[in-house]
Write a protein that holds these residues in place. Sequence first.
Motif, PDB file in Angstrom:
ATOM      1  N   PRO A   1      -3.603  -7.753   5.665  1.00  0.00           N
ATOM      2  CA  PRO A   1      -4.299  -6.468   5.851  1.00  0.00           C
ATOM      3  C   PRO A   1      -4.295  -5.616   4.585  1.00  0.00           C
ATOM      4  O   PRO A   1      -4.272  -4.381   4.650  1.00  0.00           O
ATOM      5  CB  PRO A   1      -3.485  -5.805   6.960  1.00  0.00           C
ATOM      6  N   VAL A   2      -4.304  -6.251   3.433  1.00  0.00           N
ATOM      7  CA  VAL A   2      -4.156  -5.533   2.172  1.00  0.00           C
ATOM      8  C   VAL A   2      -5.259  -4.500   1.965  1.00  0.00           C
ATOM      9  O   VAL A   2      -5.054  -3.495   1.268  1.00  0.00           O
ATOM     10  CB  VAL A   2      -4.111  -6.533   0.989  1.00  0.00           C
ATOM     11  N   ASN A   3      -6.427  -4.710   2.586  1.00  0.00           N
ATOM     12  CA  ASN A   3      -7.532  -3.770   2.418  1.00  0.00           C
ATOM     13  C   ASN A   3      -7.458  -2.569   3.361  1.00  0.00           C
ATOM     14  O   ASN A   3      -8.289  -1.659   3.273  1.00  0.00           O
ATOM     15  CB  ASN A   3      -8.865  -4.492   2.606  1.00  0.00           C
ATOM     16  N   VAL A   4      -6.489  -2.584   4.258  1.00  0.00           N
ATOM     17  CA  VAL A   4      -6.278  -1.432   5.142  1.00  0.00           C
ATOM     18  C   VAL A   4      -5.268  -0.503   4.469  1.00  0.00           C
ATOM     19  O   VAL A   4      -4.169  -0.938   4.115  1.00  0.00           O
ATOM     20  CB  VAL A   4      -5.745  -1.885   6.515  1.00  0.00           C
ATOM     21  N   PRO A   5      -5.605   0.759   4.245  1.00  0.00           N
ATOM     22  CA  PRO A   5      -4.654   1.679   3.611  1.00  0.00           C
ATOM     23  C   PRO A   5      -3.326   1.703   4.366  1.00  0.00           C
ATOM     24  O   PRO A   5      -3.318   1.668   5.609  1.00  0.00           O
ATOM     25  CB  PRO A   5      -5.364   3.035   3.691  1.00  0.00           C
ATOM     26  N   PRO A   6      -2.205   1.739   3.663  1.00  0.00           N
ATOM     27  CA  PRO A   6      -0.901   1.679   4.328  1.00  0.00           C
ATOM     28  C   PRO A   6      -0.727   2.671   5.471  1.00  0.00           C
ATOM     29  O   PRO A   6      -0.173   2.324   6.516  1.00  0.00           O
ATOM     30  CB  PRO A   6       0.087   1.965   3.178  1.00  0.00           C
ATOM     31  N   HIS A   7      -1.215   3.895   5.295  1.00  0.00           N
ATOM     32  CA  HIS A   7      -1.024   4.913   6.334  1.00  0.00           C
ATOM     33  C   HIS A   7      -1.908   4.679   7.559  1.00  0.00           C
ATOM     34  O   HIS A   7      -1.726   5.327   8.590  1.00  0.00           O
ATOM     35  CB  HIS A   7      -1.282   6.320   5.771  1.00  0.00           C
ATOM     36  N   GLU A   8      -2.867   3.749   7.456  1.00  0.00           N
ATOM     37  CA  GLU A   8      -3.743   3.451   8.589  1.00  0.00           C
ATOM     38  C   GLU A   8      -3.371   2.147   9.293  1.00  0.00           C
ATOM     39  O   GLU A   8      -3.989   1.800  10.299  1.00  0.00           O
ATOM     40  CB  GLU A   8      -5.205   3.359   8.109  1.00  0.00           C
ATOM     41  N   ARG A   9      -2.388   1.436   8.794  1.00  0.00           N
ATOM     42  CA  ARG A   9      -2.032   0.150   9.378  1.00  0.00           C
ATOM     43  C   ARG A   9      -1.328   0.318  10.716  1.00  0.00           C
ATOM     44  O   ARG A   9      -0.501   1.216  10.907  1.00  0.00           O
ATOM     45  CB  ARG A   9      -1.129  -0.641   8.422  1.00  0.00           C
ATOM     46  N   THR A  10      -1.659  -0.571  11.632  1.00  0.00           N
ATOM     47  CA  THR A  10      -0.963  -0.621  12.910  1.00  0.00           C
ATOM     48  C   THR A  10       0.415  -1.245  12.692  1.00  0.00           C
ATOM     49  O   THR A  10       0.678  -1.855  11.641  1.00  0.00           O
ATOM     50  CB  THR A  10      -1.744  -1.475  13.913  1.00  0.00           C
ATOM     51  N   PRO A  11       1.318  -1.126  13.675  1.00  0.00           N
ATOM     52  CA  PRO A  11       2.611  -1.808  13.538  1.00  0.00           C
ATOM     53  C   PRO A  11       2.454  -3.311  13.271  1.00  0.00           C
ATOM     54  O   PRO A  11       3.186  -3.871  12.451  1.00  0.00           O
ATOM     55  CB  PRO A  11       3.289  -1.530  14.883  1.00  0.00           C
ATOM     56  N   ASP A  12       1.496  -3.955  13.935  1.00  0.00           N
ATOM     57  CA  ASP A  12       1.261  -5.376  13.689  1.00  0.00           C
ATOM     58  C   ASP A  12       0.831  -5.615  12.245  1.00  0.00           C
ATOM     59  O   ASP A  12       1.293  -6.568  11.594  1.00  0.00           O
ATOM     60  CB  ASP A  12       0.192  -5.910  14.641  1.00  0.00           C
ATOM     61  N   GLU A  13      -0.041  -4.759  11.749  1.00  0.00           N
ATOM     62  CA  GLU A  13      -0.517  -4.929  10.375  1.00  0.00           C
ATOM     63  C   GLU A  13       0.587  -4.689   9.357  1.00  0.00           C
ATOM     64  O   GLU A  13       0.616  -5.339   8.302  1.00  0.00           O
ATOM     65  CB  GLU A  13      -1.711  -4.009  10.117  1.00  0.00           C
ATOM     66  N   ARG A  14       1.488  -3.781   9.658  1.00  0.00           N
ATOM     67  CA  ARG A  14       2.602  -3.554   8.731  1.00  0.00           C
ATOM     68  C   ARG A  14       3.483  -4.801   8.635  1.00  0.00           C
ATOM     69  O   ARG A  14       3.943  -5.157   7.543  1.00  0.00           O
ATOM     70  CB  ARG A  14       3.420  -2.338   9.175  1.00  0.00           C
ATOM     71  N   LEU A  15       3.714  -5.461   9.760  1.00  0.00           N
ATOM     72  CA  LEU A  15       4.508  -6.685   9.728  1.00  0.00           C
ATOM     73  C   LEU A  15       3.731  -7.831   9.083  1.00  0.00           C
ATOM     74  O   LEU A  15       4.302  -8.629   8.331  1.00  0.00           O
ATOM     75  CB  LEU A  15       4.941  -7.080  11.144  1.00  0.00           C
ATOM     76  N   THR A  16       2.442  -7.901   9.372  1.00  0.00           N
ATOM     77  CA  THR A  16       1.631  -8.937   8.753  1.00  0.00           C
ATOM     78  C   THR A  16       1.611  -8.782   7.236  1.00  0.00           C
ATOM     79  O   THR A  16       1.638  -9.770   6.490  1.00  0.00           O
ATOM     80  CB  THR A  16       0.197  -8.901   9.313  1.00  0.00           C
ATOM     81  N   HIS A  17       1.601  -7.549   6.776  1.00  0.00           N
ATOM     82  CA  HIS A  17       1.662  -7.302   5.332  1.00  0.00           C
ATOM     83  C   HIS A  17       2.962  -7.853   4.756  1.00  0.00           C
ATOM     84  O   HIS A  17       2.987  -8.398   3.640  1.00  0.00           O
ATOM     85  CB  HIS A  17       1.535  -5.803   5.054  1.00  0.00           C
ATOM     86  N   LEU A  18       4.068  -7.746   5.499  1.00  0.00           N
ATOM     87  CA  LEU A  18       5.343  -8.288   5.040  1.00  0.00           C
ATOM     88  C   LEU A  18       5.306  -9.811   4.936  1.00  0.00           C
ATOM     89  O   LEU A  18       5.992 -10.393   4.100  1.00  0.00           O
ATOM     90  CB  LEU A  18       6.465  -7.867   5.982  1.00  0.00           C
ATOM     91  N   ILE A  19       4.537 -10.452   5.795  1.00  0.00           N
ATOM     92  CA  ILE A  19       4.417 -11.908   5.728  1.00  0.00           C
ATOM     93  C   ILE A  19       3.770 -12.313   4.406  1.00  0.00           C
ATOM     94  O   ILE A  19       4.176 -13.286   3.765  1.00  0.00           O
ATOM     95  CB  ILE A  19       3.616 -12.434   6.929  1.00  0.00           C
ATOM     96  N   HIS A  20       2.773 -11.564   3.992  1.00  0.00           N
ATOM     97  CA  HIS A  20       2.073 -11.872   2.742  1.00  0.00           C
ATOM     98  C   HIS A  20       2.783 -11.303   1.514  1.00  0.00           C
ATOM     99  O   HIS A  20       2.611 -11.828   0.400  1.00  0.00           O
ATOM    100  CB  HIS A  20       0.640 -11.329   2.810  1.00  0.00           C
ATOM    101  N   HIS A  21       3.540 -10.235   1.706  1.00  0.00           N
ATOM    102  CA  HIS A  21       4.234  -9.583   0.592  1.00  0.00           C
ATOM    103  C   HIS A  21       5.669  -9.277   1.034  1.00  0.00           C
ATOM    104  O   HIS A  21       6.007  -8.131   1.322  1.00  0.00           O
ATOM    105  CB  HIS A  21       3.511  -8.296   0.194  1.00  0.00           C
ATOM    106  N   PRO A  22       6.512 -10.308   1.110  1.00  0.00           N
ATOM    107  CA  PRO A  22       7.867 -10.114   1.640  1.00  0.00           C
ATOM    108  C   PRO A  22       8.662  -9.073   0.849  1.00  0.00           C
ATOM    109  O   PRO A  22       8.511  -8.939  -0.368  1.00  0.00           O
ATOM    110  CB  PRO A  22       8.503 -11.504   1.489  1.00  0.00           C
ATOM    111  N   SER A  23       9.487  -8.354   1.568  1.00  0.00           N
ATOM    112  CA  SER A  23      10.372  -7.382   0.951  1.00  0.00           C
ATOM    113  C   SER A  23      11.634  -8.115   0.495  1.00  0.00           C
ATOM    114  O   SER A  23      12.459  -8.519   1.309  1.00  0.00           O
ATOM    115  CB  SER A  23      10.726  -6.284   1.956  1.00  0.00           C
ATOM    116  N   LEU A  24      11.764  -8.309  -0.809  1.00  0.00           N
ATOM    117  CA  LEU A  24      12.886  -9.061  -1.347  1.00  0.00           C
ATOM    118  C   LEU A  24      14.100  -8.157  -1.562  1.00  0.00           C
ATOM    119  O   LEU A  24      13.971  -6.954  -1.757  1.00  0.00           O
ATOM    120  CB  LEU A  24      12.484  -9.717  -2.671  1.00  0.00           C
TER     121      LEU A  24
END
Length: 202
Positions: free
Chosen positions: A96-119
Motif C-alpha cells: 500500500p505504498v501509494n496510500v498516504p500513511p495517515h490514510e492507511r487502514t490497520p490492514d494496510e499498515r500491517l501489509t506495509h510492514l510485510i513489504h518494508h519490515p521494521s528491523l
Amino acid sequence: MFDLRPASPADRAALYRICLQTADSGADGTHLYRDPLLVGHIYAGPYLMFAPEHTFVLEDGEGVCGYVLGVADTPAFEARLEREWWPALRAQYPDPVNVPPHERTPDERLTHLIHHPSLHDPALLADYPAHLHIDLLPRAQGRGQGRRLLERLLLSLREAGAPGVQLGVGGRNTRAQAFYRHLGFSELRRTPGGSLVLGLKL
C-alpha cells in the motif's frame, strides 16, 4: 491447571488467534483487522517456522491460552525472513505504498510492514542480539504464568549463547511495561511513535 510445553506446527492456528486477540496493546484486536491472519503472519508464524526451539505455549483445559517466542540471533533471523518468509506474503498482499500513511487502514499498515519490515536497531544488537514476543489471553493473566513462560524462554536463549534479549512494548501498555521491569528489564530506547524497547542481560 496450566501446562507449558514446546510449540508444534499443530499450534499455528492457536498462535495466530492469540496474536490477534492481544493485538490492541494487549487487548483483543479482532475488531481492528479485516484479515484475521495478518497479525500472526508478522508476529507469530515466522517464529514457529524458523525458531521452533524457542517457541513455547501455555495450555489449560480450554486449549492454548498463551505463548512466548523468540530468536537468539536477530540479524540472522531477519535475513532469513527476507529470503524465505516475506516473498510469498508480498505476492499475496499488495504493497500500500501509494496510500498516504495517515490514510492507511490497520490492514494496510500491517501489509506495509510485510513489504518494508521494521528491523531492530543495529546499535542494540551487539549487547542484545536476541528478541522475544509474549502474549497471554485474559484467563491466563495474573496467575504467574507470564513469568513462567518468560523464564522458560530466557533459559532457552541462554543455552543458545545469547548475551542479552530485547523486546518492544507499546507506550500505552503500561501493565506490560510494569511486568517486564519487575522481571529486570530496563529501557534501552523509545521509538518516535512512543513505543519502548526494553532489554535484559542474560
